[in-house]
Enzyme design. Structure first.
Site, PDB file in Angstrom:
ATOM      1  N   ASP A  88     -20.960  -5.907   6.875  1.00  0.00           N
ATOM      2  CA  ASP A  88     -19.816  -5.214   6.280  1.00  0.00           C
ATOM      3  C   ASP A  88     -18.591  -5.463   7.144  1.00  0.00           C
ATOM      4  OD1 ASP A  88     -17.978  -3.461   5.183  1.00  0.00           O
ATOM      5  OD2 ASP A  88     -19.200  -1.671   5.446  1.00  0.00           O
TER       6      ASP A  88
ATOM      7  N   HIS B  82     -21.753  -3.896   2.468  1.00  0.00           N
ATOM      8  CA  HIS B  82     -20.867  -2.833   1.996  1.00  0.00           C
ATOM      9  C   HIS B  82     -21.148  -2.550   0.517  1.00  0.00           C
ATOM     10  CE1 HIS B  82     -17.072  -0.538   2.377  1.00  0.00           C
ATOM     11  NE2 HIS B  82     -16.929  -0.810   1.090  1.00  0.00           N
TER      12      HIS B  82
ATOM     13  N   SER C 285     -16.767   4.346   1.905  1.00  0.00           N
ATOM     14  CA  SER C 285     -15.677   3.386   1.944  1.00  0.00           C
ATOM     15  C   SER C 285     -14.323   4.108   1.962  1.00  0.00           C
ATOM     16  CB  SER C 285     -15.804   2.419   0.762  1.00  0.00           C
ATOM     17  OG  SER C 285     -14.967   1.308   0.929  1.00  0.00           O
TER      18      SER C 285
END
Length: 353
Positions: A291, A321, A197
């Protein structure tokens, strides 16, 4: 406060028990499978999201920075599974651009290598949340399963430290490690820039900035990275609500991280917007099907490939995610982490040939 912590722990234990129900029961309770953009959500993940929605837990962007950090770390430790066995864990500091930075060094058990390959890991959390403690289970796992040392970096967080503080810390951490590696029993020629991320963003930007170094990173390992803070890809719309990371959360993270909207165009904030990607380290890029960041991750894969960079991409199309923190609760997440580590081991082995 004590009662609140007890309630949170009991709620977490109940959720864990629910997630271990037989899959036949789960399929009955959750109802029809969720499908978006031609992808079908993993059944247990769908059940997890339903449990989360029923819990009454406020979204991250409504918690405030301090509480969001606490909740996120608790979430990671609750769902991260049993601690993987490693040989040694050492906390220390390194000299950062604005003062000492905490790092945590993990060494695998029973290693016979004189100098270990190393994963320099930057945690996720939107540049606002996440910590060495919250990512301890993930880093233990990466160390134990990869045979690599892991150096986890406690880079500066927003809003106390706005962009580009986290990027500066990431670049400084690599340069420090490349200089000190041999003395730590680590191989300076086999340092992998890695992160998930927001941490994947740091790794990607660092790979761009460090391509001219005498000893550049050998690989970049990007797990559902944020590559364009503009946030206007189709997956931001189709996956921006109902799949843990929401559009409102992302807007909040961006507002905490950037000083002005114009910084979105800076390639250090949005690595996809870099003019030239030629010469960066070979890349392993992993994205998730449900995501909001999926499409920008895939776009970065295309840009790297077009620039002549060896790039391997895999989408875990049934996952959401943040699955790096869910190994203990979701079997599909555990399998995905196994596959990612296997890919990393393979690419590191190829470097030695």
């Amino acid at each position: 406060m004590v009662l609140k912590e007890i309630a949170r722990e009991l709620q977490g234990k109940a959720a864990n028990l629910a997630l271990r129900m037989p899959i036949s029961w789960v399929n009955i309770i959750t109802g029809p499978p969720a499908a978006v953009d031609g992808r079908t959500l993993d059944g247990r993940t769908q059940w997890f999201l339903q449990l989360l929605a029923r819990s009454g837990q406020p979204p991250l962007h409504k918690l405030g920075v301090v509480e969001a950090r606490k909740q996120f770390d608790a979430f990671m430790l609750l769902l991260g599974g049993r601690p993987a066995p490693v040989g040694e864990i050492v906390d220390r500091t390194m000299a950062g651009p604005a003062g000492p930075l905490r790092i945590r060094i993990y060494r695998p058990a029973h290693s016979v290598a004189r100098l270990l390959p190393t994963i320099l890991y930057f945690h996720g959390g939107g540049w606002v949340i996440g910590s060495l403690e919250g990512y301890d289970l993930a880093c233990r796992y990466f160390c134990a399963r990869s045979g690599c040392a892991v150096v986890s970096v406690d880079y500066r967080l927003a809003p106390e430290h706005k962009f580009p503080a986290a990027i500066d810390d990431g670049i400084a951490a690599f340069r420090w490690l490349a200089t000190e590696a041999a003395g730590l029993g680590l191989d300076p020629d086999r340092i992998v820039l890695a992160g998930d991320s927001a941490g994947g963003t740091i790794a990607a930007v660092a790979a761009q900035e460090l391509r001219g170094e005498p000893r550049p990173p050998c690989l970049q390992w990007l797990i559902y990275p944020a590559t364009d803070l503009g946030g206007d890809t189709p997956s931001h719309k189709s996956c921006g609500e109902g799949f843990l990371l929401t559009q409102a959360d992302m807007d909040w993270f961006r507002g905490q991280y950037l000083s002005v909207p114009a910084e979105i165009d800076d390639p250090r904030a949005s690595p996809l917007r870099a003019i030239d990607l030629a010469g960066v380290a070979p890349a392993l890029v992993f994205t998730a099907g449900f995501d909001p960041l999926r499409d920008e991750g895939q776009a970065y894969v295309r840009r790297l490939s077009e620039a002549g960079v060896k790039t391997i991409h895999r989408e875990f199309d049934t996952l959401i995610h943040g699955f790096v923190g869910m190994r203990g609760a979701l079997q599909a997440a555990a399998r995905a982490m196994d596959d990612m580590v296997a890919g990393l081991r393979h690419e590191l082995a190829q470097l030695g040939r």
